[in-house]
Design an enzyme around this catalytic site. Structure first.
Site, mmCIF file in Angstrom:
data_model
loop_
_atom_site.group_PDB
_atom_site.id
_atom_site.type_symbol
_atom_site.label_atom_id
_atom_site.label_comp_id
_atom_site.label_asym_id
_atom_site.label_seq_id
_atom_site.Cartn_x
_atom_site.Cartn_y
_atom_site.Cartn_z
ATOM 1 N N GLU A 153 -23.627 -55.976 -90.031
ATOM 2 C CA GLU A 153 -23.338 -54.691 -89.392
ATOM 3 C C GLU A 153 -23.724 -53.572 -90.338
ATOM 4 O O GLU A 153 -23.443 -53.637 -91.534
ATOM 5 C CB GLU A 153 -21.835 -54.534 -89.086
ATOM 6 C CG GLU A 153 -21.337 -55.329 -87.921
ATOM 7 C CD GLU A 153 -19.866 -55.073 -87.615
ATOM 8 O OE1 GLU A 153 -19.377 -53.946 -87.834
ATOM 9 O OE2 GLU A 153 -19.204 -56.020 -87.167
ATOM 10 N N GLU B 94 -14.447 -59.107 -90.287
ATOM 11 C CA GLU B 94 -13.775 -58.107 -91.138
ATOM 12 C C GLU B 94 -12.318 -58.471 -91.390
ATOM 13 O O GLU B 94 -11.398 -57.680 -91.147
ATOM 14 C CB GLU B 94 -13.882 -56.724 -90.515
ATOM 15 C CG GLU B 94 -15.311 -56.206 -90.522
ATOM 16 C CD GLU B 94 -15.439 -54.752 -90.103
ATOM 17 O OE1 GLU B 94 -14.527 -54.231 -89.454
ATOM 18 O OE2 GLU B 94 -16.461 -54.144 -90.436
HETATM 19 P P1 P53 Z 1 -16.354 -48.032 -84.629
HETATM 20 C C1 P53 Z 1 -13.956 -49.941 -91.036
HETATM 21 C C2 P53 Z 1 -14.955 -50.038 -91.975
HETATM 22 C C3 P53 Z 1 -16.110 -50.676 -91.640
HETATM 23 C C4 P53 Z 1 -16.267 -51.256 -90.384
HETATM 24 O O1 P53 Z 1 -16.627 -49.046 -85.806
HETATM 25 C C5 P53 Z 1 -15.269 -51.209 -89.462
HETATM 26 C C6 P53 Z 1 -14.145 -50.509 -89.794
HETATM 27 C C7 P53 Z 1 -13.074 -50.357 -88.802
HETATM 28 O O2 P53 Z 1 -12.216 -51.387 -89.033
HETATM 29 O O3 P53 Z 1 -15.311 -51.867 -88.233
HETATM 30 C C8 P53 Z 1 -16.500 -52.452 -87.728
HETATM 31 O O4 P53 Z 1 -16.667 -48.733 -83.375
HETATM 32 C C9 P53 Z 1 -16.195 -53.524 -86.686
HETATM 33 C C10 P53 Z 1 -16.794 -53.266 -85.318
HETATM 34 C C11 P53 Z 1 -16.802 -51.781 -85.069
HETATM 35 C C12 P53 Z 1 -17.726 -51.141 -86.095
HETATM 36 O O5 P53 Z 1 -17.263 -51.387 -87.411
HETATM 37 O O6 P53 Z 1 -14.944 -47.664 -84.753
HETATM 38 O O7 P53 Z 1 -16.594 -54.821 -87.090
HETATM 39 O O8 P53 Z 1 -16.086 -53.997 -84.344
HETATM 40 O O9 P53 Z 1 -17.180 -51.396 -83.781
HETATM 41 C C13 P53 Z 1 -17.869 -49.659 -85.913
HETATM 42 O O10 P53 Z 1 -17.269 -46.883 -84.859
#
Ligand code: P53
Length: 476
Positions: free
Chosen positions: A374, A175
């Site tokens: 993801e 990201e």
């Molecule tokens: P948590 C924003 C938009 C999309 C994905 O996030 C994001 C974010 C935050 O920058 O982060 C990703 O744990 C990231 C993972 C993270 C996951 O989303 O805050 O690649 O490390 O854990 C979920 O709910």
């Protein structure tokens, strides 16, 4: 059948969010090790070194470092074809600027990848997922310093050489575009190990760090090609597509301008040069982004083989709105709530159609294979007494997204390599540091304060996802 026969169904995690063992096996502290726990609306504190008495949830994670064999057996039971994780850079180079790698760290990932391969699970590896060595951030200023390019490329080449027969799929920076949001310091810190000083323009600092990362990414791609023609190196962008709030031409144009914030990164990774709009922005704002002779060639030569991306939510923009909503993680200054979609408890807007839209936008723009690395639903799960958990909301979320992904393949002809839902086993939330924001098919007994037995148990979604994989996405 919609999906290819060798479609990479699996799950995704990051080293700093699951491993724990933050100082074991010679590992040095990373930028994630100085982040305390926060909550929705309560930012995580970035401390100056590790301060006694503070709680750092990543120090123990879910102890995957010691428990990985048991966890991998559960992934295998679900039928995973692949498993996406990252290498903790500071396990290999504890400070980041050493010449010789830490053999204990290298050995840990040898064992981890062997265990995966034993179960027929292909490792998919991110080189840098918000966990650069703390020493590089503290002593060098992180990616604002051009010297970090050399340290990273040395690290990347070391691990790609070591694991070339075990790991085929790589990604450079997780990201990388998160840091475009400079209103919350956590993004510049985790993407780049950068803290801004008083009087600095965070956006200009960010672009300089990003340039160094893009050059480093291109050099890592080039290194991979020298190591083995079998290696595939992708980028990794957070795809939060932005919709115009209405068909007002001004909203539409605002959408186009806002999307530049997303495209800038993927454009360089995939096309090998900055978009014209980026150069114009720097000129208009008077930014002096330093580049060295030869950088343009490096970027042009080091374009990626595939696009890895995360998709959780969409966003919308409206003219006349000018206030940043600090709770909107996806947001730009013109973001508004989309009245057509619901949101999670953390305000992330749930929009399965937005995944099909994203797949189309990315494929039309770059015509490269895509990998959804993801996607997922962070929720408060309640564990039943028998250890199960009725997470039907998660099944609904993932199922709806898989259906849209199927349309993108069947109707739109998108070349899709695989799908790895985020946090396939409960882990420490990145943005809040909480444990109660859960994504997993596997429940982990641990709470926000670090209490719990760390025992693993299967949620309802476990068997559901197993069936999805067994039918190659036909039964959702
Ligand atoms: P948590 C924003 C938009 C999309 C994905 O996030 C994001 C974010 C935050 O920058 O982060 C990703 O744990 C990231 C993972 C993270 C996951 O989303 O805050 O690649 O490390 O854990 C979920 O709910």
């Amino acid at each position: 059948m919609a999906f290819k026969e060798n479609f990479l169904w699996g799950g995704a995690v990051a080293a700093h969010q699951i491993e724990g063992g933050w100082n074991k096996g010679g590992k040095g502290p990373s930028v994630a090790d100085v982040m305390t726990a926060g909550a929705h609306g309560v930012p995580r504190e970035i401390t100056d070194g590790i301060v006694e008495g503070k709680y750092y949830p990543n120090h123990e994670g879910i102890n995957f470092y010691e428990n990985y064999k048991e966890d991998i057996a559960l992934f295998a039971e679900m039928g995973f074809k692949c498993f996406r994780t990252s290498i903790a850079w500071s396990r290999i180079f504890p400070k980041g600027d050493e010449l010789e790698p830490n053999e204990d760290g290298l050995k840990f990932y040898d064992d981890l990848f062997d265990e995966l391969l034993k179960h027929g699970i292909e490792p998919v590896v991110t080189l840098s997922h918000f966990e650069m060595p703390y020493h590089l951030a503290k002593e060098y200023g992180g990616w604002r310093n051009r010297d970090v390019i050399g340290f990273f490329v040395h690290y990347a080449a070391t691990v790609m050489e070591r694991y070339k027969d075990k790991v085929k799929y790589w990604m450079t920076f997780n990201e990388i575009n998160n840091q475009k949001n400079t209103s919350n310091p956590i993004f510049l810190w985790t993407c780049s190990g950068v803290k801004c000083e008083e009087g600095e323009n965070p956006e200009e600092v960010m672009y300089q760090a990003v340039h160094h990362e893009l050059v480093a990414s291109a050099l890592a791609v080039k290194a991979a090609r020298n190591i083995s023609p079998d290696l595939q190196v992708g980028c990794m962008v957070a795809m939060v597509p932005i919709y115009p709030y209405s068909c007002n031409p001004d909203d539409m144009m605002l959408q186009v301008e806002s999307m530049h914030d997303r495209w800038l990164f993927a454009d360089v990774h995939c096309r090998g040069h900055y978009g014209a709009y980026a150069l114009k922005e720097w000129e208009r704002k008077g930014y002096n982004i330093k580049m060295e002779p030869g950088d343009a060639e490096i970027l042009a030569e080091g374009t990626v083989d595939y696009i890895g991306f995360s998709y959780y939510m969409s966003d919308a923009v409206k003219t006349g709105v000018n206030e940043i909503d600090p709770t909107n993680i996806a947001g730009s200054s013109a973001s508004v709530k989309n009245p057509h979609v619901k949101a999670s408890d953390w305000g992330w807007q749930i929009d399965p159609v937005g995944l099909r839209y994203s797949l189309n936008m990315l494929y039309e723009r770059y015509e490269l294979p895509l990998f959804i690395v993801e996607n997922g639903f962070g929720a408060i799960d309640v564990k039943n007494e028998d250890g199960t958990c009725d997470d039907d909301y998660r099944i609904d979320y993932l199922g709806a997204h898989i259906k849209e992904m199927k349309k993108a393949v069947e109707f739109d002809g998108v070349d899709l390599m695989g799908y790895t839902p985020w946090g396939c086993i409960d882990l420490v939330s990145f943005t809040t540091g909480e444990m109660k924001k859960r994504y997993g098919f596997i429940y982990v007994d641990r709470d926000n304060e670090g209490n719990g037995t760390l025992e693993r148990s299967k949620k309802k979604s476990f068997d559901w996802y197993k069936q999805v994989i067994a039918t190659n996405g036909e039964e959702v």
